[in-house]
Design a protein around this motif. Structure first.
Motif, short mmCIF file in Angstrom:
data_model
loop_
_atom_site.label_atom_id
_atom_site.label_comp_id
_atom_site.label_asym_id
_atom_site.label_seq_id
_atom_site.Cartn_x
_atom_site.Cartn_y
_atom_site.Cartn_z
N PRO A 100 -20.01 -47.89 -27.93
CA PRO A 100 -19.29 -47.44 -26.74
C PRO A 100 -18.09 -46.56 -27.09
CG PRO A 100 -18.63 -49.67 -27.27
CD PRO A 100 -19.71 -49.29 -28.26
N TRP A 101 -17.61 -45.86 -26.08
CA TRP A 101 -16.49 -44.93 -26.23
C TRP A 101 -15.26 -45.49 -25.54
CZ3 TRP A 101 -16.94 -40.56 -29.18
CH2 TRP A 101 -18.22 -40.28 -29.63
N PHE A 102 -14.09 -45.13 -26.04
CA PHE A 102 -12.83 -45.54 -25.42
C PHE A 102 -11.84 -44.39 -25.51
CE2 PHE A 102 -12.72 -46.81 -29.86
CZ PHE A 102 -11.47 -46.44 -30.29
N ASP A 103 -10.85 -44.41 -24.63
CA ASP A 103 -9.79 -43.40 -24.66
C ASP A 103 -8.92 -43.65 -25.88
OD1 ASP A 103 -10.55 -42.13 -22.27
OD2 ASP A 103 -9.44 -43.60 -21.09
N TYR A 104 -8.52 -42.56 -26.54
CA TYR A 104 -7.63 -42.69 -27.69
C TYR A 104 -6.32 -43.31 -27.23
CZ TYR A 104 -4.89 -41.51 -31.80
OH TYR A 104 -4.10 -41.59 -32.91
N PRO A 105 -5.85 -44.34 -27.94
CA PRO A 105 -4.62 -45.01 -27.51
C PRO A 105 -3.36 -44.24 -27.90
CG PRO A 105 -5.47 -46.05 -29.50
CD PRO A 105 -6.46 -44.97 -29.11
#
Length: 152
Positions: free
Chosen positions: A31-36
């Motif tokens: 899965p993909w996530f927004d860069y923190p």
């Protein structure tokens, strides 16, 4: 230990994050996530701070490194100029280091020019070296905050 030894991520410049994310997911990458983008920098020396803040990233942690998709947006930045000149593709290789400050000093001692750098209060941060002409990509060193580490 050499500063360019432990690959952390490959950063790919794209024009449409959602479109590219959908493609990667269609072939089983996710899965993909927004860069923190979190925490204040003590030092933040980049060509265009507004452009840097406006860049959008999606990240995917694989077993041994991270893929980052970067949409540099419309403001002037090295990433935007590279995307406009060369199209979508790999822009940088990011390497994890145990000591960001020492790694930056080592890169400078090798004669590498710094094009962007940042350091946070916890000594995490990044340093981009101007290596496109020699390496074909930008080489980056980074110290990931302890609470975000996956690859150590």
């Amino acid at each position: 230990m050499p500063i360019f030894n432990q690959l952390h991520h490959v950063c790919v410049l794209v024009r449409d994050l959602e479109e590219k994310q959908k493609f990667y997911e269609s072939v089983g990458i996710g899965p993909w996530f927004d860069y923190p983008k979190s925490g204040a920098y003590l030092e933040f020396d980049v060509p265009n701070a507004a452009a840097s803040r406006a860049m959008r990233y999606k990240c995917c942690d694989l077993e041994n490194f991270q893929i980052q998709l970067c949409d540099p947006g419309e403001l002037d930045s090295p990433q935007k100029r590279h995307l406009d000149a060369h199209g979508e593709g790999v822009y940088q290789l990011g390497f994890e280091v145990p000591d960001r400050n020492a790694a930056e000093a080592e890169g400078r001692a090798m004669g590498l020019e710094v094009v962007a750098r940042g350091r946070k209060t916890d000594e995490s941060g990044f340093c981009y070296f101007d290596t496109k002409a020699q390496a074909g990509v930008v080489l980056e060193i980074r110290k990931t905050p302890d609470d975000q580490k996956k690859f150590s």
